[in-house]
Design a protein around this motif. Structure first.
Motif, mmCIF file in Angstrom:
data_model
loop_
_atom_site.group_PDB
_atom_site.id
_atom_site.type_symbol
_atom_site.label_atom_id
_atom_site.label_comp_id
_atom_site.label_asym_id
_atom_site.label_seq_id
_atom_site.Cartn_x
_atom_site.Cartn_y
_atom_site.Cartn_z
ATOM 1 N N LEU A 199 0.847 -1.191 0.000
ATOM 2 C CA LEU A 199 0.000 0.000 0.000
ATOM 3 C C LEU A 199 0.881 1.238 0.000
ATOM 4 O O LEU A 199 1.868 1.307 0.734
ATOM 5 C CB LEU A 199 -0.906 0.010 1.239
ATOM 6 C CG LEU A 199 -1.970 -1.098 1.327
ATOM 7 C CD1 LEU A 199 -2.724 -0.988 2.641
ATOM 8 C CD2 LEU A 199 -2.922 -1.016 0.152
ATOM 9 N N LEU A 201 1.859 5.286 0.595
ATOM 10 C CA LEU A 201 1.639 6.243 1.677
ATOM 11 C C LEU A 201 0.325 6.993 1.485
ATOM 12 O O LEU A 201 -0.400 7.278 2.456
ATOM 13 C CB LEU A 201 2.817 7.224 1.737
ATOM 14 C CG LEU A 201 2.723 8.349 2.759
ATOM 15 C CD1 LEU A 201 2.681 7.798 4.185
ATOM 16 C CD2 LEU A 201 3.894 9.317 2.599
ATOM 17 N N ALA A 203 -2.406 5.966 0.565
ATOM 18 C CA ALA A 203 -3.579 5.175 0.924
ATOM 19 C C ALA A 203 -3.997 5.369 2.379
ATOM 20 O O ALA A 203 -5.077 4.916 2.783
ATOM 21 C CB ALA A 203 -3.309 3.701 0.653
ATOM 22 N N PHE A 204 -3.172 6.051 3.165
ATOM 23 C CA PHE A 204 -3.456 6.244 4.589
ATOM 24 C C PHE A 204 -3.937 7.677 4.810
ATOM 25 O O PHE A 204 -3.207 8.634 4.505
ATOM 26 C CB PHE A 204 -2.211 5.946 5.415
ATOM 27 C CG PHE A 204 -1.757 4.514 5.311
ATOM 28 C CD1 PHE A 204 -2.206 3.562 6.213
ATOM 29 C CD2 PHE A 204 -0.900 4.107 4.288
ATOM 30 C CE1 PHE A 204 -1.798 2.241 6.106
ATOM 31 C CE2 PHE A 204 -0.497 2.788 4.169
ATOM 32 C CZ PHE A 204 -0.950 1.849 5.085
ATOM 33 N N ASN A 206 -4.223 9.714 7.289
ATOM 34 C CA ASN A 206 -3.418 10.608 8.109
ATOM 35 C C ASN A 206 -1.928 10.530 7.788
ATOM 36 O O ASN A 206 -1.090 10.960 8.579
ATOM 37 C CB ASN A 206 -3.647 10.308 9.591
ATOM 38 C CG ASN A 206 -5.082 10.520 10.003
ATOM 39 O OD1 ASN A 206 -5.670 11.556 9.706
ATOM 40 N ND2 ASN A 206 -5.671 9.530 10.668
ATOM 41 N N ASP A 210 -0.411 7.359 10.516
ATOM 42 C CA ASP A 210 -1.121 6.080 10.539
ATOM 43 C C ASP A 210 -0.172 4.892 10.489
ATOM 44 O O ASP A 210 -0.607 3.745 10.604
ATOM 45 C CB ASP A 210 -2.080 5.986 9.340
ATOM 46 C CG ASP A 210 -3.289 6.889 9.488
ATOM 47 O OD1 ASP A 210 -3.600 7.271 10.632
ATOM 48 O OD2 ASP A 210 -3.904 7.215 8.464
ATOM 49 N N LEU A 211 1.101 5.142 10.311
ATOM 50 C CA LEU A 211 2.062 4.068 10.068
ATOM 51 C C LEU A 211 2.991 3.811 11.245
ATOM 52 O O LEU A 211 3.900 2.991 11.132
ATOM 53 C CB LEU A 211 2.920 4.415 8.838
ATOM 54 C CG LEU A 211 2.161 4.747 7.556
ATOM 55 C CD1 LEU A 211 3.142 5.201 6.480
ATOM 56 C CD2 LEU A 211 1.384 3.542 7.081
ATOM 57 N N ASN A 222 8.063 2.035 12.776
ATOM 58 C CA ASN A 222 7.141 1.617 11.724
ATOM 59 C C ASN A 222 6.250 0.477 12.200
ATOM 60 O O ASN A 222 6.715 -0.561 12.649
ATOM 61 C CB ASN A 222 7.902 1.211 10.455
ATOM 62 C CG ASN A 222 8.938 0.122 10.678
ATOM 63 O OD1 ASN A 222 9.796 0.255 11.557
ATOM 64 N ND2 ASN A 222 8.874 -0.940 9.893
ATOM 65 N N TYR A 336 3.668 -0.456 2.115
ATOM 66 C CA TYR A 336 3.356 -0.877 3.475
ATOM 67 C C TYR A 336 2.441 -2.101 3.446
ATOM 68 O O TYR A 336 1.462 -2.138 2.696
ATOM 69 C CB TYR A 336 2.704 0.266 4.248
ATOM 70 C CG TYR A 336 3.603 1.480 4.325
ATOM 71 C CD1 TYR A 336 4.522 1.621 5.352
ATOM 72 C CD2 TYR A 336 3.583 2.447 3.315
ATOM 73 C CE1 TYR A 336 5.381 2.712 5.401
ATOM 74 C CE2 TYR A 336 4.442 3.543 3.357
ATOM 75 C CZ TYR A 336 5.337 3.664 4.399
ATOM 76 O OH TYR A 336 6.196 4.739 4.439
ATOM 77 N N GLN A 338 -0.176 -3.933 5.358
ATOM 78 C CA GLN A 338 -1.081 -3.694 6.476
ATOM 79 C C GLN A 338 -1.597 -5.004 7.034
ATOM 80 O O GLN A 338 -1.833 -5.939 6.280
ATOM 81 C CB GLN A 338 -2.251 -2.822 6.033
ATOM 82 C CG GLN A 338 -3.019 -2.213 7.191
ATOM 83 C CD GLN A 338 -3.985 -1.149 6.701
ATOM 84 O OE1 GLN A 338 -4.364 -1.127 5.543
ATOM 85 N NE2 GLN A 338 -4.375 -0.251 7.585
#
Length: 338
Positions: A199, A201, A203-204, A206, A210-211, A222, A336, A338
């Protein structure tokens, strides 16, 4: 045995590792828990563990730990202190839990350890040799991992004599015959359907907030594994909890007047700030990373290497100074899981 996973030992796993130590050595040879804490706190990148993976989590089954010394042979002094930046990796223990012995775990652990040291050497870390002392009956195990017999050691620890062995890191690792069916398994694993989906960055909602996970002491690490963002690759670059979120000035990673390869986004021009993942203290902290040749940076006037995916060569994903202990991954240039 189920598949074995290798990872750096975490602080909260020290007691479990020490229990394996106590089950592996006589009382007059086993290190204390305080010594374990010293080694892991001073040289965490040299404390590698082996785990079995189950649906409920991972189980520690073995470890190898070491510290650094400028000495070219093992003595009580060189084994009792850690000297950062030194060239000799002094192994203290290679232990496997009793129920997992005689299944090839120790040799696999040693080969993985040597491979990681050689990988770090290529990235600029000044490792030159690995030293250890062993009892004579274990000589054949270490010779299979490429160690050479030096002779009787001056170190006295316990009732039985010790013998020193040495491994030159400039030599390639010893080839090991693959288990039956390994090539078929690798072919199946290489299919894109088994690759984790990365995913971006964006896609998040905040962004970087959010990571991260907060350890309660101000360190933001992280939360997710960092992946190569290229579709169809998804190689794991960094495991969760290893990197620290830092806001600092941007870096000119791409050639001027040239667009970046998809899916890498353009970075803001320096000196604007952006979010980076800081990885320390050396390349052994990564699961999978590649490096370009060193170049002189216009931003720092120092020699830097660009970080790329070691599997598909996508990059640059970040940068590091040649021979330095800090590695910087752009938050917007990795994926990322998730």
């Amino acid at each position: 045995m189920t598949s074995i996973h290798f990872d750096l030992l975490k602080e909260d796993e020290l007691e479990a590792a020490h229990a394996i130590e106590l089950a592996s050595y006589p009382a007059d040879e086993a290190a204390s828990l305080d010594v374990f804490r010293y080694r892991q706190s001073r040289a965490p990148e040299l404390f590698l563990a082996a785990y079995t993976l189950e649906d409920s989590g991972r189980t520690l089954i073995g470890y190898v730990c070491a510290t650094l010394s400028p000495a070219k042979t093992l003595t009580h002094e060189s084994m009792s202190t850690h000297v950062p930046g030194s060239s000799s990796v002094c192994i203290h223990s290679i232990c496997v839990s009793p129920e997992c012995r005689r299944q090839g775990v120790a040799l696999s652990l040693l080969n993985e350890y040597i491979s990681r040291l050689q990988y770090a050497l290529k990235s600029g870390v000044e490792y030159k040799q690995v030293l250890l002392i062993a009892h004579e009956e274990l000589r054949s195990l270490y010779e299979k991992a490429g160690f050479e017999w030096v002779g009787k050691s001056s170190v006295v620890h316990g009732a039985n004599p010790w013998f020193e062995m040495r491994r030159d890191l400039s030599r390639p690792s010893q080839p090991v015959a693959p288990p039956p069916g390994i090539w078929e398994a690798l072919q199946r694993a290489s299919g894109s359907k088994n690759r984790p989906q990365a995913l971006a960055l964006a896609a998040f909602p905040n962004g970087a907030q959010d990571l991260v996970s907060n350890d309660g002491m101000g360190t933001l690490s992280n939360k997710f594994d960092l992946l190569c963002p290229r579709s169809g690759c998804g190689s794991i670059i960094l495991k969760a909890g290893v990197g620290s979120l830092v806001e600092r000035a941007s870096m000119q990673l791409d050639p001027p007047q040239r667009t970046t390869p998809n899916p890498l986004v353009l970075l803001p021009p320096p000196p604007e700030t952006m979010n980076w993942w800081l990885v320390t203290p050396n390349a052994m902290a990564f699961e999978n990373i590649g490096f370009t040749r060193a170049v002189v940076s216009d931003d720092t006037t120092k020699r830097v290497k660009l970080l790329i995916c070691a599997e598909c060569d996508l990059g640059p994903l970040g940068w590091c100074e040649e021979g330095g202990s800090e590695f910087w991954l752009a938050c917007s240039r990795v994926g990322y899981q998730q």
